[in-house]
Design an enzyme around this catalytic site. Sequence first.
Site, PDB file in Angstrom:
ATOM      1  N   HIS A  40      21.010  15.006 -26.403  1.00 34.30           N
ATOM      2  CA  HIS A  40      22.145  14.169 -26.792  1.00 34.30           C
ATOM      3  C   HIS A  40      22.591  13.272 -25.641  1.00 34.30           C
ATOM      4  CE1 HIS A  40      26.074  12.861 -28.118  1.00 34.30           C
ATOM      5  NE2 HIS A  40      26.637  13.500 -27.099  1.00 34.30           N
ATOM      6  N   HIS A  66      28.560  12.942 -19.523  1.00 33.79           N
ATOM      7  CA  HIS A  66      29.821  12.847 -20.272  1.00 33.79           C
ATOM      8  C   HIS A  66      30.304  14.139 -20.901  1.00 33.79           C
ATOM      9  CE1 HIS A  66      27.394  12.191 -23.999  1.00 33.79           C
ATOM     10  NE2 HIS A  66      28.490  12.612 -24.622  1.00 33.79           N
ATOM     11  N   ASP A  67      29.437  15.096 -21.157  1.00 29.15           N
ATOM     12  CA  ASP A  67      29.859  16.370 -21.758  1.00 29.15           C
ATOM     13  C   ASP A  67      29.793  17.557 -20.801  1.00 29.15           C
ATOM     14  OD1 ASP A  67      30.616  15.486 -24.288  1.00 29.15           O
ATOM     15  OD2 ASP A  67      28.606  15.689 -25.118  1.00 29.15           O
ATOM     16  N   GLU A  70      33.349  19.079 -20.187  1.00 32.56           N
ATOM     17  CA  GLU A  70      33.880  19.526 -21.480  1.00 32.56           C
ATOM     18  C   GLU A  70      33.156  20.757 -22.011  1.00 32.56           C
ATOM     19  OE1 GLU A  70      34.113  17.380 -25.786  1.00 32.56           O
ATOM     20  OE2 GLU A  70      34.671  16.168 -24.044  1.00 32.56           O
ATOM     21  N   ASP A  71      31.848  20.816 -21.827  1.00 34.33           N
ATOM     22  CA  ASP A  71      31.041  21.831 -22.510  1.00 34.33           C
ATOM     23  C   ASP A  71      30.318  22.831 -21.614  1.00 34.33           C
ATOM     24  OD1 ASP A  71      31.770  20.689 -24.919  1.00 34.33           O
ATOM     25  OD2 ASP A  71      29.956  19.486 -25.099  1.00 34.33           O
ATOM     26  N   ASP A 127      28.179   7.289 -27.678  1.00 35.03           N
ATOM     27  CA  ASP A 127      28.295   8.688 -28.076  1.00 35.03           C
ATOM     28  C   ASP A 127      28.516   8.796 -29.587  1.00 35.03           C
ATOM     29  OD1 ASP A 127      28.571  11.544 -27.650  1.00 35.03           O
ATOM     30  OD2 ASP A 127      30.747  11.277 -27.712  1.00 35.03           O
TER      31      ASP A 127
END
Length: 183
Positions: A40, A66-67, A70-71, A127
Amino acid sequence: MVVDQPADVLAIIIKCINFAAVKHKYQRRKDPEKTPYVNHVIGVAEILTEEANVQDVEVIQAAILHDTVEDTDTSFDEIEAQFGVNVCQLVKEVTDDKSLPKAERKRLQVEHAAGSSPSAKLIKLADKLYNLRDLERVSPEGWAPERVQEYYEWAQKVVNELRGTNKKLEDSLDEIFKRHCTS
């Protein structure tokens, strides 16, 4: 971070991809194939370079990362130490606060989209485009048709707040919205 030679750019991007691959190594997408999650973030960066003609290395780095905060267990301090203040700031702009309820995070994405920097807006558009293309390909496991529809409609609200950023990405998103949204 100043980059003088193409070899420097390549090394920076490879370092970033490796970092994301290590951080996301145990994560999978929610599709039936359980696609590795890192696909992704690489796909978002590819949309930026191939479809939006983005050549800003820091934007591409932030797209790849970018994640991560967050993840994964990655901190903003770690991003800054590895990739610099500018990349870290972009990652901060596109990172949801996972301590908030999901509905609140979604509301805040819509609310904050218009005030994002142009670079963050590009990452958000790419995204959303990646996610919506994936959603057209196959629904995530456990998602009822109503949840799929809600995602399309919510994504359209976010994108509407990002308009004027990149016509090509916005046109691609609009084609998807024409197929799936009523407004």
